[in-house]
Design an enzyme around this catalytic site. Structure first.
Site, short mmCIF file in Angstrom:
data_model
loop_
_atom_site.label_atom_id
_atom_site.label_comp_id
_atom_site.label_asym_id
_atom_site.label_seq_id
_atom_site.Cartn_x
_atom_site.Cartn_y
_atom_site.Cartn_z
N ARG A 28 0.84 -1.21 0.00
CA ARG A 28 0.00 0.00 0.00
C ARG A 28 0.87 1.25 0.00
O ARG A 28 0.53 2.25 -0.63
CB ARG A 28 -0.95 -0.03 1.21
N LYS A 40 -2.70 6.35 1.16
CA LYS A 40 -2.60 6.83 2.54
C LYS A 40 -1.66 8.03 2.58
O LYS A 40 -0.50 7.91 2.98
CB LYS A 40 -2.11 5.68 3.44
N GLU A 67 -16.34 5.77 4.11
CA GLU A 67 -15.68 5.19 5.27
C GLU A 67 -15.61 6.22 6.37
O GLU A 67 -16.05 7.35 6.20
CB GLU A 67 -14.28 4.69 4.90
N1 PLP Z 1 -9.31 4.07 6.37
C1 PLP Z 1 -8.50 5.09 6.69
C2 PLP Z 1 -8.82 6.43 6.15
C3 PLP Z 1 -7.38 4.87 7.51
O1 PLP Z 1 -6.57 5.85 7.85
C4 PLP Z 1 -7.13 3.57 8.00
C5 PLP Z 1 -5.96 3.29 8.80
O2 PLP Z 1 -4.97 2.85 8.34
C6 PLP Z 1 -8.00 2.54 7.64
C7 PLP Z 1 -9.09 2.83 6.82
C8 PLP Z 1 -7.79 1.15 8.11
O3 PLP Z 1 -6.80 0.52 7.36
P1 PLP Z 1 -5.96 -0.66 7.97
O4 PLP Z 1 -6.91 -1.72 8.36
O5 PLP Z 1 -5.08 -1.09 6.85
O6 PLP Z 1 -5.21 -0.11 9.12
C1 COI Z 2 -4.27 3.07 11.45
O1 COI Z 2 -5.32 2.50 11.73
O2 COI Z 2 -3.20 2.51 11.43
C2 COI Z 2 -4.23 4.46 11.12
O3 COI Z 2 -3.30 4.86 10.50
C3 COI Z 2 -5.36 5.29 11.53
C4 COI Z 2 -5.02 6.65 12.04
C5 COI Z 2 -4.15 6.67 13.23
C6 COI Z 2 -4.58 7.56 10.95
#
Ligand code: PLP
Ligand code: COI
Length: 339
Positions: A80, A183, A219
């Protein structure tokens, strides 16, 4: 070490011993460097400061009952971050370099990994920034890739307690053909006003709608959204959602538990049909939602009003945690065990 109360950590920054850095110059990545300073010394005209050339990741390491340390789906975060790099014209961090940096940062700071059953874990934060000086709008020639770690508790106060969130059509976190799927820092800057307004009104997060039509669910600020109806796990699909690795894992677990997984555009009104609703992400894990208030429509969707956890959410949560902590076997190869 400054007596850390492992069971009482919030999702905040605590200073640790080392971070790991790697510089991109002359079209190539250099060697990994270990650093004990928390400070980055960069040019005042660096592109990360002016034009938003910044991407980050978030993943976790967990100490198991057996004392071993496990890192969850590190390769997915590496991929990612490569997509984020491509999305804003930064060089890709090679997967081997990403993984080596994560492993090194965790190993060097092992004393900061919270004990099993403390309710805390080790948050790993990789960061990629444009450091080259530019004044015209263009990608930098030089970059810094850095990994630091910090022990954290639950993202939402109360941990696995259901929380209230809200829908507002006043703000978007990302544009329809914008950077929502990667991200990058700009998405989070764009979410700050809405996020703070929501907190002032007593909500823990905003549930964003699709920025084009405002008809479908996108989301939450820092996490994906899913709902449970009957035997179905339903989670939105759009061009502006960050593909959550937690959500991807839950979809797989749900399927293996015999649930039907529906990953598709979800109209706002469908919220009325869910029996359970939750946010999911690395920081949030699974945060059950007790109520969603649609502030523009003066409508409320209520789940779990008695404060109980949803049966399906709890099952999914227990399964995911068991794999992350090594309490159950990992048939998917999601976990890297530190030797
Ligand atoms: N959506 C957003 C906008 C986020 O910042 C995060 C955090 O990383 C997620 C979803 C969840 O992603 P993940 O499960 O890969 O941490
Ligand atoms: C995560 O869930 O790892 C995130 O990055 C969410 C937030 C702290 C930006």
């Amino acid at each position: 070490m400054e007596n850390i109360n492992w069971s009482d950590l919030s999702f905040g920054y605590i200073q640790t011993d080392y971070n790991v850095r790697c510089y991109y110059r002359d079209g190539k990545w250099g060697e990994l460097e270990v650093c004990s300073s928390e400070i980055i010394n960069i040019h005042m005209s660096a592109t990360c400061l002016h034009y938003g050339q910044e991407a980050f990741e978030g993943l976790k390491a967990y100490r198991g009952k057996d004392g071993k340390v496990r890192i969850f789906r590190m390769d997915e975060n590496g991929k990612r971050m490569q997509a984020s790099g491509r999305g804003i014209k930064m060089p890709e961090v090679p997967l081997e370099l990403f993984e080596a940096a994560v492993l090194k940062a965790v190993r060097l700071n092992e004393r900061f990994i919270p004990p099993y059953e403390s309710g805390s874990s080790l948050y790993i934060r990789p960061l990629l920034i444009g450091t080259g000086a530019c004044i015209g709008v263009q990608p930098a020639e030089e970059y810094l890739f850095l990994v630091f770690i910090t022990p954290v508790g639950p993202y939402f106060k109360g941990g696995f307690q259901p929380t209230k969130i809200c829908i507002t059509r006043e703000f978007d976190r990302a544009a329809p053909q914008g950077t929502g799927t990667i991200k990058v820092g700009g998405n989070y800057a764009a979410s700050l006003v809405a996020g703070e307004q929501a907190k002032e009104k007593g909500y823990t997060a905003v549930l964003y709608l699709d920025p084009k039509e405002k008809k479908y669910l996108d989301e939450c600020g820092p996490a994906n959204f899913f709902g449970i109806r009957g035997n179905s796990y339903i989670t939105p699909q759009s061009n502006s959602i960050l593909p959550s690795i937690t959500n991807k894992s839950l979809m797989q677990l749900a399927e293996n538990m015999g649930l039907t997984v529906e990953h598709r555009p979800v109209p706002v009104e469908e919220l009325a049909t869910f029996e359970e609703a939750a946010e999911c992400g690395t920081a949030a894990v699974i945060a059950p939602i007790s109520q969603i208030d649609d502030l523009d429509e003066n409508k409320s969707y209520v789940y779990l009003p008695d404060g109980k956890l949803g049966v399906v959410c709890e099952k999914l949560y227990n399964k995911l945690r068991a794999i992350q902590y090594g309490d159950e076997p990992d048939p998917y190869g999601w976990v890297t065990v530190l030797e």
